[in-house]
Design a protein around this motif. Structure first.
Motif, PDB file in Angstrom:
ATOM      1  N   LEU A 126     -15.496  -9.447  -6.471  1.00  0.00           N
ATOM      2  CA  LEU A 126     -15.051  -9.717  -5.100  1.00  0.00           C
ATOM      3  C   LEU A 126     -16.238  -9.607  -4.150  1.00  0.00           C
ATOM      4  CD1 LEU A 126     -11.743  -7.631  -4.796  1.00  0.00           C
ATOM      5  CD2 LEU A 126     -11.942 -10.102  -5.055  1.00  0.00           C
ATOM      6  N   GLY A 127     -16.246 -10.448  -3.116  1.00  0.00           N
ATOM      7  CA  GLY A 127     -17.252 -10.352  -2.068  1.00  0.00           C
ATOM      8  C   GLY A 127     -18.665 -10.374  -2.605  1.00  0.00           C
ATOM      9  N   ILE A 128     -19.435  -9.358  -2.246  1.00  0.00           N
ATOM     10  CA  ILE A 128     -20.849  -9.287  -2.600  1.00  0.00           C
ATOM     11  C   ILE A 128     -21.045  -9.202  -4.123  1.00  0.00           C
ATOM     12  CG2 ILE A 128     -21.063  -6.771  -2.504  1.00  0.00           C
ATOM     13  CD1 ILE A 128     -23.566  -9.211  -0.954  1.00  0.00           C
ATOM     14  N   HIS A 177     -14.801 -17.872  -0.576  1.00  0.00           N
ATOM     15  CA  HIS A 177     -14.577 -16.783  -1.537  1.00  0.00           C
ATOM     16  C   HIS A 177     -13.091 -16.601  -1.842  1.00  0.00           C
ATOM     17  CE1 HIS A 177     -18.654 -15.959  -0.111  1.00  0.00           C
ATOM     18  NE2 HIS A 177     -18.843 -15.383  -1.270  1.00  0.00           N
ATOM     19  N   LYS A 178     -12.394 -17.703  -2.001  1.00  0.00           N
ATOM     20  CA  LYS A 178     -10.986 -17.687  -2.401  1.00  0.00           C
ATOM     21  C   LYS A 178     -10.129 -16.784  -1.504  1.00  0.00           C
ATOM     22  CE  LYS A 178     -12.219 -18.633  -7.179  1.00  0.00           C
ATOM     23  NZ  LYS A 178     -12.343 -18.110  -8.540  1.00  0.00           N
ATOM     24  N   GLY A 179     -10.451 -16.779  -0.217  1.00  0.00           N
ATOM     25  CA  GLY A 179      -9.599 -16.072   0.740  1.00  0.00           C
ATOM     26  C   GLY A 179      -9.870 -14.595   0.891  1.00  0.00           C
ATOM     27  N   LEU A 193     -16.584 -17.201   5.316  1.00  0.00           N
ATOM     28  CA  LEU A 193     -16.567 -16.315   4.143  1.00  0.00           C
ATOM     29  C   LEU A 193     -15.263 -16.426   3.347  1.00  0.00           C
ATOM     30  CD1 LEU A 193     -18.379 -13.126   5.523  1.00  0.00           C
ATOM     31  CD2 LEU A 193     -19.199 -14.727   3.789  1.00  0.00           C
ATOM     32  N   VAL A 194     -14.132 -16.465   4.030  1.00  0.00           N
ATOM     33  CA  VAL A 194     -12.874 -16.555   3.266  1.00  0.00           C
ATOM     34  C   VAL A 194     -12.713 -17.951   2.652  1.00  0.00           C
ATOM     35  CG1 VAL A 194     -11.682 -14.715   4.526  1.00  0.00           C
ATOM     36  CG2 VAL A 194     -11.431 -17.075   5.296  1.00  0.00           C
TER      37      VAL A 194
END
Lengths: 167, 336
Positions: B69-71, A26-28, A22-23
């Motif tokens: 961010l994220g989801i 997703h750019k960390g 995941l990191v």
């Protein structure tokens, strides 16, 4: 190895795998997973934002860059007025084109205060010069009142040529 | 030699030794330790709910996504903006936490974590990427996985605490690695702290309307070598944080990380209050200390939060027990 320990090990390393995937994609950052990159880029210039209450200023707003000692108006403290200063700083620094939606988004942060306050949002640019001293400049960006908004002349608007530069 | 410190052969033996050190499944649990864990779990549950409602309230004034961010990269989180939907999500999260806390639903905490992620993505869609809630989030994940996977309370407790120590140690060490990769060894240069002091002072100026430097900030601005010393102590503390994976280093390393936060507050006025309180809970063997004070026990308190085993070193799984209250490995609070 006990069954409980085997299960715990699989959970731990399975989580690590998901964490890494995941990191990495997703750019960390994928809360609560993070590579915690804060303060990793040392010495870079910074950009922040402050707000001044210019309700009592008789003169029209000036768009010149200024210093801490000669800021217009009075401080408008963000925290007691329910505005997050980091959100405001990011809103100001990450907005490349000041579309009507963006301007309205900024106004909505200060909506309860605009009927009786004239507010000036200023971008703050800080950088290290000659390797050992810090310079901080305050650039007027957006002036807001109950029924009017004025932008710094050099801010990019939707109708302006794309060659316009940020102040 | 206790199982947690017994050094076996290379390979799976090493992994076995590491996992036993981290989780300490074979250690007996006292009543005081169970009380401590209930306090710890309650702390996480309360602040999970608090974050959810705070973020749901904040998004009522947000109108646009600046940084997904994220989801938020996959779903439109703006449906939560200026909408009762955000409060609905916070309400569901509160219910999920309650179901997990009361052990009514074993997936309660996992669902709460997913909902909190959604609220986080909505709240922090404005460009700021804070890390003040990550430790709490990882702890909630540890509690959630423990509750979902293990049947016995004893294993759930040990797993959640071991997982928390692991994620905290990993996080701080990763942060140090990012600094050394992102900037290089000259990250330690005191001038870097000086520019951050100005940056954070502008943050305080924007938030409160007042601009000034504290005594520590003035020291770091006036004396380059002091600023360099602060950064050196900070990065060494971060770099070695992974040592808290092993019980013998837990107290010094968690205290060092707490010291790091004290330094961050003194030099940059950044407070991670929830993280700090959680670190205080994890730093010392509070249950054992309470036992010494209130039960007048002379028991030694070498490890947070579970003492060395005084029963068996055998590598056997524990026999099934009907409930945690009758667990033979959970000794009642007794004077020595």
């Amino acid at each position: 190895m006990t069954r409980a320990l085997q299960r715990a090990g699989r959970l731990l390393f399975g989580t690590l795998l998901v964490y890494a995937l995941l990191v990495a994609t997703h750019k960390g950052e994928f809360w609560p997973f993070s590579i915690y990159p804060m303060f990793s880029q040392a010495g870079n210039p910074f950009s922040r934002a402050v707000v001044r209450d210019v309700s009592n200023d008789a003169t029209p707003v000036e768009w010149d860059t200024t210093a801490l000692s000669s800021l217009p108006g009075q401080p408008f403290a963000l925290r007691p007025n329910g505005v997050d200063n980091i959100d405001l700083a990011n809103f100001v620094s990450k907005t490349e084109t000041w579309t009507p939606k963006r301007v309205e988004g900024l106004r909505s942060l200060f909506k309860p205060h605009l009927p009786d306050h004239k507010l000036l949002v200023m971008r703050v640019n800080g950088r290290m010069v000659e390797g050992d001293s810090v310079v901080v400049e305050f650039v007027p960006y957006v002036y807001m009142h109950a029924d009017s908004t004025a932008l710094h002349p050099n801010l990019r608007r939707p109708t302006m040529a794309t060659t316009a530069t940020h102040p | 030699m206790s199982p947690s410190t017994e050094r076996p052969q290379i390979g799976t033996g090493n992994m076995n030794w590491f996992l036993r050190s981290l989780f300490g499944f074979e250690h007996p649990t006292t009543t005081a330790e169970r009380y401590f864990f209930n306090l710890f779990e309650g702390f996480v549950a309360v602040f999970t709910v608090k974050y959810a409602w705070t973020w749901a309230t904040y998004v009522q004034q947000v109108s646009d996504v600046v940084l997904p961010l994220g989801i938020a990269n996959y779903v439109n989180v703006s449906v939560l903006f200026q909408s009762w939907t955000a409060f609905g999500v916070a309400g569901l999260l509160t219910l999920a936490v309650l179901l997990g806390w009361t052990r009514t639903w074993r997936y309660g905490y996992v669902v709460a974590l997913l909902l909190l992620h959604l609220l986080f993505a909505a709240r922090y869609s404005q460009g700021e990427i804070p890390h003040s809630s990550n430790v709490l989030g990882m702890t909630l994940l540890g509690l959630g996985l423990g509750l979902a996977v293990f049947d016995r309370e004893r294993f759930r407790r040990r797993f959640a605490l071991g997982f928390t120590y692991f994620s905290i140690g990993l996080g701080y060490t990763t942060a140090a690695a990012c600094k050394l990769i992102g900037t290089g060894p000259h990250w330690l240069d005191g001038h870097h702290l000086q520019i951050w002091i100005y940056e954070k002072s502008i943050d305080v100026f924007a938030a409160t309307g007042s601009f000034n430097f504290t005594f520590v900030q003035s020291l770091a601005l006036d004396y380059y070598w002091i600023a360099t010393l602060f950064l050196t102590i900070g990065i060494v503390s971060e770099l070695l944080a992974f040592l808290m994976w092993w019980p013998r280093f837990r107290i010094p390393m968690v205290l060092a990380v707490l010291g790091l936060h004290a330094g961050i507050y003194a030099s940059m006025r950044i407070v991670f209050s929830v993280t700090t309180v959680e670190l205080i809970l994890l730093a010392l063997p509070w249950a054992c200390i309470a036992e010494r004070i209130f039960a007048r026990s002379n028991v030694e308190c070498p490890l947070p939060h579970f003492r060395s085993p005084d029963t068996s070193d055998k590598e056997e799984d524990f026999p099934p027990v009907p409930s945690s209250s009758t667990d033979p490995n959970e000794r009642p609070l007794q004077p020595a």
